[in-house]
Design a protein around this motif. Structure first.
Motif, PDB file in Angstrom:
ATOM      1  N   PRO A 184      15.628  23.723 -36.025  1.00 34.06           N
ATOM      2  CA  PRO A 184      15.740  22.851 -34.612  1.00 34.06           C
ATOM      3  C   PRO A 184      15.546  23.744 -33.562  1.00 34.06           C
ATOM      4  CG  PRO A 184      17.911  23.217 -35.801  1.00 34.06           C
ATOM      5  CD  PRO A 184      17.051  24.002 -36.712  1.00 34.06           C
ATOM      6  N   ILE A 185      14.745  22.908 -32.765  1.00 37.19           N
ATOM      7  CA  ILE A 185      14.418  23.750 -31.303  1.00 37.19           C
ATOM      8  C   ILE A 185      15.105  22.846 -30.188  1.00 37.19           C
ATOM      9  CG2 ILE A 185      12.596  24.554 -30.004  1.00 37.19           C
ATOM     10  CD1 ILE A 185      11.021  24.995 -32.330  1.00 37.19           C
ATOM     11  N   LEU A 186      15.824  23.378 -29.341  1.00 34.17           N
ATOM     12  CA  LEU A 186      16.426  22.903 -28.140  1.00 34.17           C
ATOM     13  C   LEU A 186      15.618  23.251 -26.934  1.00 34.17           C
ATOM     14  CD1 LEU A 186      18.515  21.271 -26.731  1.00 34.17           C
ATOM     15  CD2 LEU A 186      19.848  23.420 -26.578  1.00 34.17           C
ATOM     16  N   PHE A 187      14.954  22.506 -26.215  1.00 34.78           N
ATOM     17  CA  PHE A 187      14.406  22.668 -25.044  1.00 34.78           C
ATOM     18  C   PHE A 187      15.399  22.168 -23.874  1.00 34.78           C
ATOM     19  CE2 PHE A 187      10.701  22.689 -28.020  1.00 34.78           C
ATOM     20  CZ  PHE A 187       9.910  23.636 -27.439  1.00 34.78           C
ATOM     21  N   VAL A 188      15.498  23.165 -23.162  1.00 35.88           N
ATOM     22  CA  VAL A 188      16.476  22.861 -21.731  1.00 35.88           C
ATOM     23  C   VAL A 188      15.690  23.025 -20.573  1.00 35.88           C
ATOM     24  CG1 VAL A 188      18.448  23.440 -20.367  1.00 35.88           C
ATOM     25  CG2 VAL A 188      18.505  23.767 -22.897  1.00 35.88           C
ATOM     26  N   LEU A 189      15.134  21.967 -19.885  1.00 34.54           N
ATOM     27  CA  LEU A 189      14.517  21.735 -18.575  1.00 34.54           C
ATOM     28  C   LEU A 189      15.118  21.716 -17.354  1.00 34.54           C
ATOM     29  CD1 LEU A 189      11.649  19.413 -19.934  1.00 34.54           C
ATOM     30  CD2 LEU A 189      11.916  22.049 -20.202  1.00 34.54           C
ATOM     31  N   ASP A 190      15.826  22.812 -16.869  1.00 31.44           N
ATOM     32  CA  ASP A 190      16.402  22.862 -15.636  1.00 31.44           C
ATOM     33  C   ASP A 190      15.447  22.588 -14.371  1.00 31.44           C
ATOM     34  OD1 ASP A 190      18.645  23.167 -13.943  1.00 31.44           O
ATOM     35  OD2 ASP A 190      19.086  25.149 -14.309  1.00 31.44           O
ATOM     36  N   GLU A 191      16.066  21.863 -13.405  1.00 29.30           N
ATOM     37  CA  GLU A 191      15.220  21.459 -12.343  1.00 29.30           C
ATOM     38  C   GLU A 191      14.167  20.560 -12.877  1.00 29.30           C
ATOM     39  OE1 GLU A 191      16.145  21.595  -9.135  1.00 29.30           O
ATOM     40  OE2 GLU A 191      17.396  23.251  -9.315  1.00 29.30           O
ATOM     41  N   PHE A 192      14.554  19.473 -13.554  1.00 29.78           N
ATOM     42  CA  PHE A 192      13.668  18.530 -14.428  1.00 29.78           C
ATOM     43  C   PHE A 192      12.771  17.953 -13.400  1.00 29.78           C
ATOM     44  CE2 PHE A 192      12.510  14.538 -16.431  1.00 29.78           C
ATOM     45  CZ  PHE A 192      12.193  15.034 -17.675  1.00 29.78           C
ATOM     46  N   ASP A 193      13.063  17.400 -12.042  1.00 27.79           N
ATOM     47  CA  ASP A 193      12.458  16.776 -11.495  1.00 27.79           C
ATOM     48  C   ASP A 193      10.893  17.464 -10.956  1.00 27.79           C
ATOM     49  OD1 ASP A 193      13.469  17.638  -8.420  1.00 27.79           O
ATOM     50  OD2 ASP A 193      14.857  17.728 -10.174  1.00 27.79           O
ATOM     51  N   LEU A 194      11.094  18.889 -11.090  1.00 26.73           N
ATOM     52  CA  LEU A 194       9.826  19.625 -10.632  1.00 26.73           C
ATOM     53  C   LEU A 194       8.776  19.568 -11.662  1.00 26.73           C
ATOM     54  CD1 LEU A 194      11.706  22.765  -9.059  1.00 26.73           C
ATOM     55  CD2 LEU A 194      10.635  20.696  -7.916  1.00 26.73           C
ATOM     56  N   PHE A 195       9.229  19.554 -12.814  1.00 30.05           N
ATOM     57  CA  PHE A 195       8.176  19.389 -13.955  1.00 30.05           C
ATOM     58  C   PHE A 195       7.370  17.949 -13.703  1.00 30.05           C
ATOM     59  CE2 PHE A 195      11.079  22.435 -15.935  1.00 30.05           C
ATOM     60  CZ  PHE A 195      10.307  23.367 -16.237  1.00 30.05           C
ATOM     61  N   VAL A 196       7.678  17.136 -13.121  1.00 22.73           N
ATOM     62  CA  VAL A 196       7.265  15.796 -13.085  1.00 22.73           C
ATOM     63  C   VAL A 196       6.074  16.022 -12.209  1.00 22.73           C
ATOM     64  CG1 VAL A 196       7.488  13.565 -11.930  1.00 22.73           C
ATOM     65  CG2 VAL A 196       9.336  14.666 -13.301  1.00 22.73           C
ATOM     66  N   HIS A 197       5.690  16.838 -11.411  1.00 20.18           N
ATOM     67  CA  HIS A 197       4.895  17.064 -10.393  1.00 20.18           C
ATOM     68  C   HIS A 197       3.854  18.008 -11.035  1.00 20.18           C
ATOM     69  CE1 HIS A 197       7.305  15.197  -7.444  1.00 20.18           C
ATOM     70  NE2 HIS A 197       8.167  16.110  -7.439  1.00 20.18           N
ATOM     71  N   HIS A 198       3.721  18.319 -12.187  1.00 18.20           N
ATOM     72  CA  HIS A 198       2.728  19.167 -13.008  1.00 18.20           C
ATOM     73  C   HIS A 198       1.654  18.133 -13.236  1.00 18.20           C
ATOM     74  CE1 HIS A 198       5.437  22.578 -14.678  1.00 18.20           C
ATOM     75  NE2 HIS A 198       5.627  22.706 -13.297  1.00 18.20           N
ATOM     76  N   LYS A 199       0.395  18.641 -13.431  1.00 15.36           N
ATOM     77  CA  LYS A 199      -0.817  18.031 -13.555  1.00 15.36           C
ATOM     78  C   LYS A 199      -0.563  17.133 -14.595  1.00 15.36           C
ATOM     79  CE  LYS A 199      -5.696  18.351 -13.738  1.00 15.36           C
ATOM     80  NZ  LYS A 199      -7.017  19.180 -14.014  1.00 15.36           N
ATOM     81  N   ASN A 200      -0.714  15.649 -14.829  1.00 16.28           N
ATOM     82  CA  ASN A 200      -0.727  14.930 -15.759  1.00 16.28           C
ATOM     83  C   ASN A 200       0.652  14.722 -16.517  1.00 16.28           C
ATOM     84  OD1 ASN A 200      -3.512  13.990 -15.048  1.00 16.28           O
ATOM     85  ND2 ASN A 200      -4.034  15.510 -16.609  1.00 16.28           N
ATOM     86  N   GLN A 201       1.617  15.559 -16.185  1.00 11.05           N
ATOM     87  CA  GLN A 201       2.757  15.654 -16.766  1.00 11.05           C
ATOM     88  C   GLN A 201       2.583  16.054 -18.281  1.00 11.05           C
ATOM     89  OE1 GLN A 201       5.015  11.905 -16.145  1.00 11.05           O
ATOM     90  NE2 GLN A 201       5.271  12.254 -13.834  1.00 11.05           N
ATOM     91  N   SER A 202       1.455  16.801 -18.489  1.00 11.96           N
ATOM     92  CA  SER A 202       1.367  17.303 -19.998  1.00 11.96           C
ATOM     93  C   SER A 202       2.585  17.851 -20.528  1.00 11.96           C
ATOM     94  CB  SER A 202       0.139  18.200 -20.020  1.00 11.96           C
ATOM     95  OG  SER A 202      -0.884  17.607 -19.348  1.00 11.96           O
ATOM     96  N   LEU A 203       3.210  18.670 -20.101  1.00  6.05           N
ATOM     97  CA  LEU A 203       4.592  19.336 -20.764  1.00  6.05           C
ATOM     98  C   LEU A 203       5.564  18.382 -21.123  1.00  6.05           C
ATOM     99  CD1 LEU A 203       5.934  22.044 -21.750  1.00  6.05           C
ATOM    100  CD2 LEU A 203       6.803  21.907 -19.536  1.00  6.05           C
ATOM    101  N   LEU A 204       6.073  17.449 -20.327  1.00  2.00           N
ATOM    102  CA  LEU A 204       6.888  16.421 -20.532  1.00  2.00           C
ATOM    103  C   LEU A 204       6.273  15.445 -21.602  1.00  2.00           C
ATOM    104  CD1 LEU A 204       8.052  15.467 -17.069  1.00  2.00           C
ATOM    105  CD2 LEU A 204       9.125  16.975 -18.803  1.00  2.00           C
ATOM    106  N   TYR A 205       5.040  15.062 -21.575  1.00  4.92           N
ATOM    107  CA  TYR A 205       4.497  14.110 -22.627  1.00  4.92           C
ATOM    108  C   TYR A 205       4.508  14.767 -23.867  1.00  4.92           C
ATOM    109  CZ  TYR A 205       0.864  11.517 -25.275  1.00  4.92           C
ATOM    110  OH  TYR A 205       0.236  10.689 -25.820  1.00  4.92           O
ATOM    111  N   ASN A 206       3.940  15.931 -23.924  1.00  2.00           N
ATOM    112  CA  ASN A 206       3.990  16.382 -25.153  1.00  2.00           C
ATOM    113  C   ASN A 206       5.192  16.665 -26.122  1.00  2.00           C
ATOM    114  OD1 ASN A 206       1.108  17.168 -26.112  1.00  2.00           O
ATOM    115  ND2 ASN A 206       0.995  17.798 -23.928  1.00  2.00           N
ATOM    116  N   LEU A 207       6.469  17.297 -25.068  1.00  5.04           N
ATOM    117  CA  LEU A 207       7.587  17.489 -25.699  1.00  5.04           C
ATOM    118  C   LEU A 207       8.365  16.315 -26.166  1.00  5.04           C
ATOM    119  CD1 LEU A 207       9.173  20.000 -23.305  1.00  5.04           C
ATOM    120  CD2 LEU A 207       8.454  20.499 -25.625  1.00  5.04           C
TER     121      LEU A 207
END
Length: 467
Positions: A184-207
């Motif tokens: 099992p893999i645990l992804f911890v995204l600190d300052e999550f709101d800054l990942f929202v501004h990435h192009k197309n939100q690709s990282l969040l979509y795929n995770l």
């Protein structure tokens, strides 16, 4: 006939003699007593060192060994969520939402610490920690995921067509057997709101997509202080998110705040020197009942409920503990409160020259006259010249280039800020500026300014007398 008796020069018997006072000899301390003193002082120094180490770890490192306050329900929720991933192979996603300093990272660290104590989890769980301040785009984030999963050799020089393909390859490389036996893999995204501004939100979509599909068991935990975070997600990302939200709010009152103060300062039961620990804890109890200490904590509580501010205050106070001053006093906490609430900009004013102080006072008067409207150097210089003409006998009249140099120094110290970016053609004298100090900060700084001329102080206190 008997001869007359001679005057007796013989000594009187010992029983009739007066006792002679013997000089008191001061005994030198023996080697054994010296050794005892050395050992006792060594033990007290070691106790103080242990106390400082425990408190530093508690206040500075925010270690998971501390206590959680008012988060028991959220703790159980998050622990159960991660157990289902690590033990049963379920995929999940959740957001931990709360203001800064509410304990989001502390909560997650406590849960992970307790999870690692389970042997099955400790051997299998893989963790990936990303931060929106560091991983500013998806490519940087993907490289960091590869590094933390130690898959650099597996990826090598392979070229991938898309972000999703690259991430799927990484997870495939970690798979072994069926879903229940995969790591099992645990992804911890600190300052999550800054990942929202990435192009197309690709990282969040795929995770989120992986956490919803029957692939490798993955849990995504986001930490953010934005209450409206769900409104920032794209529709396709939002549809793949589980909508689990864990809210943290500092909802404790002042009585609970005082309990936190006592718990944070108290020494644990397993402290090596039990007598010193008891003495220290009794002193903490007396401090919590002291009116002066309660006043200091009440001021801090009304300013902010952030426990990090309390930790900083206690850290400043505990730094005064030494071998000769082994216990905290109310005066230590008062001094720590004074240092904690010190205005940094007011401290900068203490180191300025008299000319720079005069320019700041001129700006203060311009703010009062024009009700906070922006000003330029020429207006400040004219105001300064009015003061010089009235007080020519006590103040030296500086030339305009010298005054300009002092004004530029204030700009470098960021006590004055331009309203717009200066262009090459614009004259420096007419650039619009605003003062970043208010009147109370200026007056407080002048009260403690060393050897400030009386005329300058009077000019600062007068409102419109020099206009």
């Amino acid at each position: 006939m008997r001869p007359p008796p001679r005057p007796s020069s013989a000594r009187a018997p010992a029983s009739l003699r007066e006792p002679r006072m013997q000089p008191v000899r001061r005994m030198k301390p023996s080697a054994m007593s010296k050794r005892k003193l050395r050992e006792s002082s060594g033990e007290s120094a070691e106790c103080i060192s242990q106390v400082q180490k425990i408190l530093r770890e508690r206040f500075c490192h925010h270690c998971a060994a501390g206590k959680l306050f008012g988060m028991e329900q959220q703790y159980r929720h998050l622990l159960e969520l991660l157990k289902r991933t690590t033990v049963h192979g379920e995929s999940n996603s959740a957001l931990v939402i709360g203001p800064r300093g509410s304990g989001k990272s502390a909560l997650l660290n406590h849960v992970l610490k307790d999870l690692r104590e389970v042997e099955q989890v400790r051997e299998n769980l893989l963790e990936v920690h990303l931060n929106g301040l560091l991983q500013t785009n998806d490519n940087v984030a993907l490289k960091e995921i590869t590094r933390q999963l130690q898959l650099e050799n597996v990826v090598g020089d392979k070229v991938f067509g898309s972000f999703a393909e690259n991430l799927a390859f990484l997870l495939e490389a970690l798979r072994k057997g069926d879903r229940t036996s995969s790591c099992p893999i645990l992804f911890v995204l600190d300052e999550f709101d800054l990942f929202v501004h990435h192009k197309n939100q690709s990282l969040l979509y795929n995770l989120f997509d992986i956490s919803q599909s029957a692939q490798t068991p993955v849990t995504v935990i986001g930490l953010t202080c934005r209450q409206d975070i769900l409104e920032l997600l794209e529709k396709r990302v939002k549809s793949r998110f589980s909508h689990r939200q864990i809210y943290l709010m500092n909802s404790f009152d002042f009585k609970q705040y005082m309990k936190i103060f006592k718990k944070q300062l108290s020494l644990p039961a397993e402290f090596p020197d039990e007598s010193f620990a008891q003495k220290w804890n009794n002193n903490v109890q007396h401090l919590s009942e002291d009116r002066t200490v309660q006043g200091v904590l009440q001021n801090l509580f009304q300013h902010t409920k952030d426990l990090r501010s309390l930790h900083l205050l206690l850290m400043l106070a505990s730094s005064a503990v030494t071998v000769h001053h082994p216990l905290l006093t109310a005066a230590d906490l008062q001094e720590a409160s004074r240092q904690h609430s010190t205005d940094s900009k007011a401290n900068i004013v203490h180191g300025l020259s008299v000319l720079e102080i005069c320019l700041i006072i001129a700006m203060k008067h311009l703010n009062e006259v024009y009700d906070g409207e922006p000003f330029n150097f020429q207006m400040v210089y004219n105001e300064f010249q009015k003061f010089i003409q009235r007080k020519a006998h006590s103040m030296y009249n500086f030339e305009k280039p010298v005054v300009m140099k002092a004004f530029e120094h204030l700009l470098q110290l960021e006590l004055v800020q331009p309203l717009e970016r200066p262009s090459a053609r614009a004259q420096r004298e007419f650039l619009l500026l605003k003062l970043l100090l208010d009147s109370s900060q200026i007056m407080e700084a002048l009260q403690v300014y060393p050897n400030c001329p009386t005329d300058v102080k009077q000019w600062a206190t007068s409102s419109l007398s020099w206009l």
